[in-house]
Design an enzyme around this catalytic site. Structure first.
Site, mmCIF file in Angstrom:
data_model
loop_
_atom_site.group_PDB
_atom_site.id
_atom_site.type_symbol
_atom_site.label_atom_id
_atom_site.label_comp_id
_atom_site.label_asym_id
_atom_site.label_seq_id
_atom_site.Cartn_x
_atom_site.Cartn_y
_atom_site.Cartn_z
ATOM 1 N N CYS A 284 -23.895 -20.856 -29.920
ATOM 2 C CA CYS A 284 -23.968 -19.396 -29.812
ATOM 3 C C CYS A 284 -24.323 -18.909 -28.407
ATOM 4 C CB CYS A 284 -25.006 -18.863 -30.801
ATOM 5 S SG CYS A 284 -26.667 -19.496 -30.463
HETATM 6 C C1 SAM Z 1 -26.720 -23.423 -33.377
HETATM 7 S S1 SAM Z 1 -26.971 -25.157 -33.363
HETATM 8 C C2 SAM Z 1 -26.702 -25.569 -35.067
HETATM 9 C C3 SAM Z 1 -27.963 -25.599 -35.862
HETATM 10 C C4 SAM Z 1 -27.782 -26.190 -37.261
HETATM 11 N N1 SAM Z 1 -27.079 -25.280 -38.153
HETATM 12 C C5 SAM Z 1 -29.121 -26.617 -37.860
HETATM 13 O O1 SAM Z 1 -29.361 -26.354 -39.041
HETATM 14 O O2 SAM Z 1 -29.946 -27.212 -37.135
HETATM 15 C C6 SAM Z 1 -25.488 -25.783 -32.596
HETATM 16 C C7 SAM Z 1 -25.492 -27.284 -32.425
HETATM 17 O O3 SAM Z 1 -24.231 -27.710 -31.909
HETATM 18 C C8 SAM Z 1 -24.449 -28.896 -31.169
HETATM 19 N N2 SAM Z 1 -23.257 -29.162 -30.347
HETATM 20 C C9 SAM Z 1 -22.869 -28.515 -29.215
HETATM 21 N N3 SAM Z 1 -21.728 -29.024 -28.737
HETATM 22 C C10 SAM Z 1 -21.356 -30.017 -29.600
HETATM 23 C C11 SAM Z 1 -20.244 -30.915 -29.644
HETATM 24 N N4 SAM Z 1 -19.289 -30.902 -28.698
HETATM 25 N N5 SAM Z 1 -20.179 -31.801 -30.663
HETATM 26 C C12 SAM Z 1 -21.151 -31.836 -31.626
HETATM 27 N N6 SAM Z 1 -22.228 -31.018 -31.627
HETATM 28 C C13 SAM Z 1 -22.337 -30.115 -30.631
HETATM 29 C C14 SAM Z 1 -25.711 -28.557 -30.377
HETATM 30 O O4 SAM Z 1 -26.355 -29.720 -29.875
HETATM 31 C C15 SAM Z 1 -26.541 -27.801 -31.419
HETATM 32 O O5 SAM Z 1 -27.443 -28.642 -32.096
#
Ligand code: SAM
Length: 141
Positions: free
Chosen positions: A69
């Site tokens: 986000c």
């Molecule tokens: C808003 S958080 C999601 C939180 C989740 N719904 C929870 O309950 O903890 C977005 C997540 O996407 C991960 N992320 C970002 N880029 C990514 C990628 N290319 N592949 C996998 N995960 C990724 C980040 O590390 C982060 O933990």
């Protein structure tokens, strides 16, 4: 059967397992979040979703994603989909099972004068989904 992208520490999984769901795939790039996820649920998520080929994704009925986000949030530069992190939304469309449950920040409704949301809804509609948007205040839950 559900898959979770951007799994974090497993918020969606906590909810869906409680409703009888079975997680068949999870992806989380951050090692600390992935380690916490593994401690929470006993299995480790795969890493970067952009490096997971389509054929490695097991069949599933529902996909969950709290997609990154930073580029939509009021706390950032609000570059919307014109940012490598905002662009990760399109990984969701690539995977695209029967149903999607997506979550993001409220400013997604406004960033880039609503253009980012318009593109997201358009991409999902073109992929065959009916979209329903809901703004929720977590204080109510
Ligand atoms: C808003 S958080 C999601 C939180 C989740 N719904 C929870 O309950 O903890 C977005 C997540 O996407 C991960 N992320 C970002 N880029 C990514 C990628 N290319 N592949 C996998 N995960 C990724 C980040 O590390 C982060 O933990």
């Amino acid at each position: 059967r559900y898959a979770e992208l951007f799994a974090g520490v497993g918020g969606f999984r906590l909810a869906l397992d409680g409703l009888g769901g079975r997680c068949v795939f999870a992806s989380e790039i951050d090692p600390c979040a992935a380690a916490t996820y593994e401690r929470n649920f006993g299995d480790a998520p795969l890493g970067d979703i952009t490096e997971v080929p389509d054929e490695d994704l097991p069949a599933h009925d529902l996909l969950t994603a709290g997609f990154p986000c930073q580029s939509f949030s009021r706390s950032g530069e609000q570059r919307g989909l014109g940012d490598a992190r905002g662009d990760l939304f399109f990984e969701i469309v690539r995977v695209a099972p029967a149903a999607l449950l997506l979550e993001n920040v409220p400013n997604l409704l406004r960033v880039d004068n609503g253009h980012a949301l318009h593109i997201i809804v358009h991409a999902l509609t073109r992929a065959g989904y009916h979209c329903r948007l809901k703004k929720k205040n977590t204080r109510s839950f």
